[in-house]
Design a protein around this motif. Sequence first.
Motif, PDB file in Angstrom:
ATOM      1  N   TRP A   1       0.820  -1.190   0.000  1.00  0.00           N
ATOM      2  CA  TRP A   1       0.000   0.000   0.000  1.00  0.00           C
ATOM      3  C   TRP A   1       0.863   1.251   0.000  1.00  0.00           C
ATOM      4  CZ3 TRP A   1      -1.762   3.954   3.454  1.00  0.00           C
ATOM      5  CH2 TRP A   1      -2.957   4.553   3.056  1.00  0.00           C
ATOM      6  N   SER A   2       1.943   1.181   0.810  1.00  0.00           N
ATOM      7  CA  SER A   2       2.791   2.363   0.926  1.00  0.00           C
ATOM      8  C   SER A   2       3.621   2.573  -0.337  1.00  0.00           C
ATOM      9  CB  SER A   2       3.707   2.229   2.133  1.00  0.00           C
ATOM     10  OG  SER A   2       4.598   1.156   1.908  1.00  0.00           O
ATOM     11  N   GLU A   3       3.743   1.536  -1.154  1.00  0.00           N
ATOM     12  CA  GLU A   3       4.591   1.668  -2.341  1.00  0.00           C
ATOM     13  C   GLU A   3       3.819   2.082  -3.586  1.00  0.00           C
ATOM     14  OE1 GLU A   3       7.186  -1.555  -3.020  1.00  0.00           O
ATOM     15  OE2 GLU A   3       8.301  -1.121  -1.203  1.00  0.00           O
ATOM     16  N   GLN A   4       2.554   2.391  -3.448  1.00  0.00           N
ATOM     17  CA  GLN A   4       1.752   2.793  -4.606  1.00  0.00           C
ATOM     18  C   GLN A   4       2.299   4.065  -5.244  1.00  0.00           C
ATOM     19  OE1 GLN A   4      -0.956   1.206  -6.016  1.00  0.00           O
ATOM     20  NE2 GLN A   4      -0.155  -0.413  -4.751  1.00  0.00           N
ATOM     21  N   VAL A   5       2.081   4.201  -6.562  1.00  0.00           N
ATOM     22  CA  VAL A   5       2.585   5.388  -7.255  1.00  0.00           C
ATOM     23  C   VAL A   5       1.734   6.622  -7.013  1.00  0.00           C
ATOM     24  CG1 VAL A   5       3.913   4.368  -9.126  1.00  0.00           C
ATOM     25  CG2 VAL A   5       1.441   4.537  -9.360  1.00  0.00           C
ATOM     26  N   SER A   6       0.474   6.459  -6.617  1.00  0.00           N
ATOM     27  CA  SER A   6      -0.355   7.653  -6.435  1.00  0.00           C
ATOM     28  C   SER A   6      -1.333   7.465  -5.295  1.00  0.00           C
ATOM     29  CB  SER A   6      -1.121   7.963  -7.717  1.00  0.00           C
ATOM     30  OG  SER A   6      -2.187   7.057  -7.871  1.00  0.00           O
ATOM     31  N   MET A   7      -1.838   8.570  -4.767  1.00  0.00           N
ATOM     32  CA  MET A   7      -2.849   8.502  -3.721  1.00  0.00           C
ATOM     33  C   MET A   7      -4.120   7.866  -4.268  1.00  0.00           C
ATOM     34  SD  MET A   7      -1.727   9.341  -0.894  1.00  0.00           S
ATOM     35  CE  MET A   7      -3.294   9.266  -0.021  1.00  0.00           C
ATOM     36  N   ARG A   8      -4.352   8.027  -5.558  1.00  0.00           N
ATOM     37  CA  ARG A   8      -5.547   7.477  -6.175  1.00  0.00           C
ATOM     38  C   ARG A   8      -5.547   5.947  -6.065  1.00  0.00           C
ATOM     39  NH1 ARG A   8      -5.310   5.575 -10.664  1.00  0.00           N
ATOM     40  NH2 ARG A   8      -7.141   4.685 -11.628  1.00  0.00           N
ATOM     41  N   THR A   9      -4.452   5.326  -6.500  1.00  0.00           N
ATOM     42  CA  THR A   9      -4.409   3.869  -6.426  1.00  0.00           C
ATOM     43  C   THR A   9      -4.401   3.419  -4.969  1.00  0.00           C
ATOM     44  OG1 THR A   9      -2.015   3.874  -6.602  1.00  0.00           O
ATOM     45  CG2 THR A   9      -3.239   3.597  -8.627  1.00  0.00           C
ATOM     46  N   ARG A  10      -3.813   4.255  -4.100  1.00  0.00           N
ATOM     47  CA  ARG A  10      -3.781   3.902  -2.684  1.00  0.00           C
ATOM     48  C   ARG A  10      -5.211   3.839  -2.139  1.00  0.00           C
ATOM     49  NH1 ARG A  10       0.871   7.311  -0.835  1.00  0.00           N
ATOM     50  NH2 ARG A  10       2.121   5.823  -2.012  1.00  0.00           N
ATOM     51  N   ALA A  11      -5.990   4.853  -2.455  1.00  0.00           N
ATOM     52  CA  ALA A  11      -7.383   4.887  -1.993  1.00  0.00           C
ATOM     53  C   ALA A  11      -8.176   3.726  -2.592  1.00  0.00           C
ATOM     54  CB  ALA A  11      -8.016   6.211  -2.372  1.00  0.00           C
ATOM     55  N   LEU A  12      -7.991   3.492  -3.882  1.00  0.00           N
ATOM     56  CA  LEU A  12      -8.761   2.444  -4.545  1.00  0.00           C
ATOM     57  C   LEU A  12      -8.426   1.070  -3.978  1.00  0.00           C
ATOM     58  CD1 LEU A  12      -8.688   3.550  -8.293  1.00  0.00           C
ATOM     59  CD2 LEU A  12     -10.585   3.683  -6.685  1.00  0.00           C
ATOM     60  N   LEU A  13      -7.153   0.867  -3.677  1.00  0.00           N
ATOM     61  CA  LEU A  13      -6.702  -0.414  -3.153  1.00  0.00           C
ATOM     62  C   LEU A  13      -7.320  -0.661  -1.783  1.00  0.00           C
ATOM     63  CD1 LEU A  13      -4.849  -2.329  -4.534  1.00  0.00           C
ATOM     64  CD2 LEU A  13      -2.953  -1.379  -3.276  1.00  0.00           C
ATOM     65  N   MET A  14      -7.302   0.383  -0.952  1.00  0.00           N
ATOM     66  CA  MET A  14      -7.893   0.269   0.379  1.00  0.00           C
ATOM     67  C   MET A  14      -9.377  -0.086   0.250  1.00  0.00           C
ATOM     68  SD  MET A  14      -7.394   0.403   3.545  1.00  0.00           S
ATOM     69  CE  MET A  14      -5.975   1.333   4.087  1.00  0.00           C
ATOM     70  N   ILE A  15     -10.057   0.609  -0.662  1.00  0.00           N
ATOM     71  CA  ILE A  15     -11.476   0.350  -0.886  1.00  0.00           C
ATOM     72  C   ILE A  15     -11.686  -1.094  -1.337  1.00  0.00           C
ATOM     73  CG2 ILE A  15     -13.399   0.901  -2.449  1.00  0.00           C
ATOM     74  CD1 ILE A  15     -12.228   3.833  -2.360  1.00  0.00           C
ATOM     75  N   ASP A  16     -10.828  -1.560  -2.248  1.00  0.00           N
ATOM     76  CA  ASP A  16     -10.946  -2.943  -2.726  1.00  0.00           C
ATOM     77  C   ASP A  16     -10.872  -3.937  -1.584  1.00  0.00           C
ATOM     78  OD1 ASP A  16     -11.237  -2.341  -5.350  1.00  0.00           O
ATOM     79  OD2 ASP A  16      -9.131  -2.591  -5.858  1.00  0.00           O
ATOM     80  N   TRP A  17      -9.929  -3.704  -0.678  1.00  0.00           N
ATOM     81  CA  TRP A  17      -9.763  -4.650   0.425  1.00  0.00           C
ATOM     82  C   TRP A  17     -10.979  -4.620   1.342  1.00  0.00           C
ATOM     83  CZ3 TRP A  17      -4.094  -2.744   0.682  1.00  0.00           C
ATOM     84  CH2 TRP A  17      -3.281  -3.567  -0.108  1.00  0.00           C
ATOM     85  N   VAL A  18     -11.482  -3.418   1.602  1.00  0.00           N
ATOM     86  CA  VAL A  18     -12.675  -3.305   2.445  1.00  0.00           C
ATOM     87  C   VAL A  18     -13.875  -3.967   1.747  1.00  0.00           C
ATOM     88  CG1 VAL A  18     -14.306  -1.698   3.495  1.00  0.00           C
ATOM     89  CG2 VAL A  18     -11.856  -1.233   3.640  1.00  0.00           C
ATOM     90  N   VAL A  19     -14.025  -3.715   0.470  1.00  0.00           N
ATOM     91  CA  VAL A  19     -15.140  -4.286  -0.293  1.00  0.00           C
ATOM     92  C   VAL A  19     -15.067  -5.813  -0.276  1.00  0.00           C
ATOM     93  CG1 VAL A  19     -16.030  -4.593  -2.644  1.00  0.00           C
ATOM     94  CG2 VAL A  19     -15.618  -2.304  -1.772  1.00  0.00           C
TER      95      VAL A  19
END
Lengths: 655, 655
Positions: A626-644
């Motif tokens: 998560w911390s190695e993502q290239v952008s805040m956008r992918t970071r947010a989307l990834l977090m959402i994916d895991w929660v979903v």
Amino acid sequence: MLRRTVPATIRLGLQRSALYRLPPQTYARLSLTRYPTVRTYAATNTSTEAPPLFRRFRTFARYTFYLAGSTLVGCFVLTGAIFLHDAFTYQERNVDRVPVAPRALAPERGGPKNLPIVSRLLSDYEDEENRALSDKPHLVIVGGGWGAVGVIDKLNPGEYHVTVISPETYTTFTPLLPSAAVGTVSIRSLVEPLRKILARVHGHLINARAVDLVMSERLVEVETVVPAGTQPTRMYIPYDKVIIAVGSTSSTHGVPGLEHCYQLKTVGDAQAIRKRVIDNFEAASLPTTSPEERKRLLSFVVCGGGPTGVETAAEIYDLCQEDIFNYFPKICRKDISIHVIQSREHILNTYSEAISKYAEDKFLHDHIDLVTSARVASVEPDKVVYTKKTADGKVETHEIPTNFVLWSTGIAMNPFSKRVSDLLPNQVHKKAIEVDAHLRVKGAPLGTVYAIGDASTIETSIVSYLLELVDEADKNKDGKIDFEEWEIMVSRIKKRIPMAEGQLQKVRELFDLYDSDADNSLNLNELAVLLQEIGHKITALPATAQVASQQGKYLGKKLSKVAERSPVLQANGIGPEGADEFVAQPFRYFHLGSLAYIGNAAVFDLGRFSFMGGLAAMYAWRSVYWSEQVSMRTRALLMIDWVVRGIWGRDLSRL
Amino acid sequence: MLRRTVPATIRLGLQRSALYRLPPQTYARLSLTRYPTVRTYAATNTSTEAPPLFRRFRTFARYTFYLAGSTLVGCFVLTGAIFLHDAFTYQERNVDRVPVAPRALAPERGGPKNLPIVSRLLSDYEDEENRALSDKPHLVIVGGGWGAVGVIDKLNPGEYHVTVISPETYTTFTPLLPSAAVGTVSIRSLVEPLRKILARVHGHLINARAVDLVMSERLVEVETVVPAGTQPTRMYIPYDKVIIAVGSTSSTHGVPGLEHCYQLKTVGDAQAIRKRVIDNFEAASLPTTSPEERKRLLSFVVCGGGPTGVETAAEIYDLCQEDIFNYFPKICRKDISIHVIQSREHILNTYSEAISKYAEDKFLHDHIDLVTSARVASVEPDKVVYTKKTADGKVETHEIPTNFVLWSTGIAMNPFSKRVSDLLPNQVHKKAIEVDAHLRVKGAPLGTVYAIGDASTIETSIVSYLLELVDEADKNKDGKIDFEEWEIMVSRIKKRIPMAEGQLQKVRELFDLYDSDADNSLNLNELAVLLQEIGHKITALPATAQVASQQGKYLGKKLSKVAERSPVLQANGIGPEGADEFVAQPFRYFHLGSLAYIGNAAVFDLGRFSFMGGLAAMYAWRSVYWSEQVSMRTRALLMIDWVVRGIWGRDLSRL
């Protein structure tokens, strides 16, 4: 109940909204003052006679209630703010006149094939910043993966006219592709458009595939990627410096039938795998499917026990355990089998032994079939054939009927790297382009052609520098190297080839060991043997995202320095061939550790320590990525994916 | 400052954590009591001398701070809860023995083509609930769109053994496909797996395409959809009741070259459009692209001015305005052109006039080229040719060079509907299967074959019931209908064909109008003319999601009732052919209004009222679609998509 008066605050502007946040005792007091009739009620309810435990609980409940209330209000405020921001994102913008360089509209032709030479791009003159950049040195990056993004990340804006040549328009967070292949995370959470990444340095994207390099005229030949129905065209992109960061393809190891296999290198691969996995489950749950065919459809074979293979097997296992189970006929769950075929004795063999063992135990527990020390003989449309030596040395042939084979074993050069390698006579490595410790392609004009990531390998041969090294170290010019001179030589080697450091720890021992005539000095013959043997012992850097990213960042920083210090370089008469050494040390790799996901558990190899475990390790694994993502956008989307995934399970739609 | 003591609460269990939530005066008081040395400080700082405005502001700031703090804490608690929940979703489950019906493993063959007849499915015996259901009437739903989901939604669990036959494994929220086509929302936010939707009624999905219907033996012939490399098989699915909900394809209107067009009916279409749009922009920004070719690549043509066409044009406009602008050469933005070709005089011609006008004005303002009263003559790989009548009646031919054409004009039958329609001699409608007011397919055995949604059209011919109606209404059996009898007849017609209601408002006027011989009664000839003309005036229901969904829900409810009341039906000797009338009224459509998105603005046609406007209307448009989602999952994902678009823009990656 203690006596107190109404706090001053509630008589101020925020009276009403603030009311609910005051302790109930205050309400009571308020009642006493304003509505004397409720006195009795208030007095009873806030009586000090209540048992302490009950009061404690009441206070706890009260504060929980306040907290929830405030959170709700806060969330409303936040939602309001998001809406407000959103409302301002619907803009109208008009474009009247856009200045375009005449050369961009009608490029002149030239080069060996007389193709258009694109020295100006369409957006080069569109504003002042771009116009200023267009006369800066042209930096061309071929590829759009970890290496390329690393370079762009560390470049200072305003120093180079940057052009990326990539057949894809986005960069991919490759380590999570196994998760995307089974729908744990969504594919769009792993990609970030290259144009967005390039915006910081005002860079350009050319959506094309590099096909050739003309080093004498400093041109990259590219073939455009165009919509279906349109003809691709070829052109030259001129460069002052070019970085080859095209990655690799999978090594075939000469196994026939690999066209029946999936790879896992791009999001397209992940999409295809996902479609096939769901396809297999749907076909298996058809009532006309025979039991043998069902077993074949539900048999998943992974060739290669490295991190990609292991993670994919684990993700498929998770999918079956957590999601397939709920929605497909139960008999399908029973017939699932997952197989990992590994040529070595253990899976994850580049990791520590403890990790390898842990992963194997986990797979054993999960009934994932591990076939080690086996070689895949061929892949056929409906099965995988492999051979395995028995204890008494005989070679046995086995078959696994299957409808899904993933091939993830080792790397090979892709066509462009192959072409570059073929152009240079001193390139002998079979799997990648050889570069020196400064990441410059060996044999190409120094300081103009670089290669990084999977496409490159740093040369480890020290013996080729023998005469040079002796020349530098042999202070008394006797043609021999005594121990003092040897110490100088070692420091030179370390500087030139930092990867040799590990082999040069014991300076004295080495000197004595190779001083075969015991004359307390090393002659050329003895030195040649020494350097050759050390060279063989150096292990090449692994083909990982971590290496590519570090190399990219190193090169980005170095090129920024070269540009920054160009007045100094000019004053000293140093051309591109010497600039690298002047501004920077050779590339040095810092291994930050390896990690792998093995099915609701994860393993970390941090060099000296290994760390492995269940859910906690899995969350740690996620947070590293998560911390190695290239952008805040992918970071947010990834977090959402895991929660979903946690709430609604994996995405089972076949698309 | 008013005197007060420390509230009791802070001396209780929650002292520390609660402290920060007390008004600062309390801190001051606390200080006075425990730490006398800070008395001066406290007294100064909370002095009542501060100006009222400042105090007000301070109080406001203070509460804002508390609110933010509490929100943060609340969010932490929430995150903790999500983590905790997440940790419990990683489960292990084992399957030992799954009972399977012998007939599911080896289906017997039969039917006209001697194919396997699947009377038992794999999961039919896997648990008690499924085993109980397997002997209930078999309800087969062909298709997985709005109609099918409507049926499943309203079925009582436990009444039917439900099987859905669909070539896709998910249902799609079709109204947002134009948004998905340009990346405003993500495609996976629009789909929900059918297996999840079916879980409530313990239903089954057969991933196959229906190809034929054998009404005499009550079998649906299907061809399986299988992974590439596997052979599709055919089989029969037996039914007690079958619902045809297969939707429609686009009408070709005999225009040649439609293979060069995109449709927008499935998520696959949306993905293909998105890829092509980004492809076009990438190709347009290549430096070797000629200016004419660039204009062609950036010309987007939509054929059809209905909601789908208009919304797609609007979404492409938004994409260009808000996202393309930032990342592609500005010259591309200048060369974009969007064209809508409409055969009628106005776009959105099924909406109110005011709306149509509003949309046209909006498009004019946005420089979207509206070509009305024009007919597309042909579509070629690189252009669209259309004809338009000039004011003096001449027909002019025009061309628009383009690399993207969307075809969205009217509907036609898909192969399965066509086949069913061909099987029945009294089916004469060209665009859909005719059904009666109870949604039963005309000519098929009553109460066994239903059709809903785009695949069906409710018959509006009243005259075919003439003799029956006269029989019922002619109380004095004189072969004529007097006014009293006419009133009975009208109520009968309304009951039989609710859609005729609008034409039967003025009972007396109609009677007098068609009583041509003025004998104060209608004879058979006069009645025939009357009913025929009324029939012609009834407008068919539009082919919209709203109609399909209402029909599905109506049918779901009705079939549940039929099952529930089967003892009553049996007692009265009513078979399937009379069950529908016994338990339910005919289908009645309630128009809830139409809405459309027209580029950061939206229009609503609510029958009597029209509502249109900018952002506020757009948010209203979103909230309507949001509330109509099939699951909380897609609702959450959709909300996230909209927020993500606001913060980071549309998804520009080509995948």
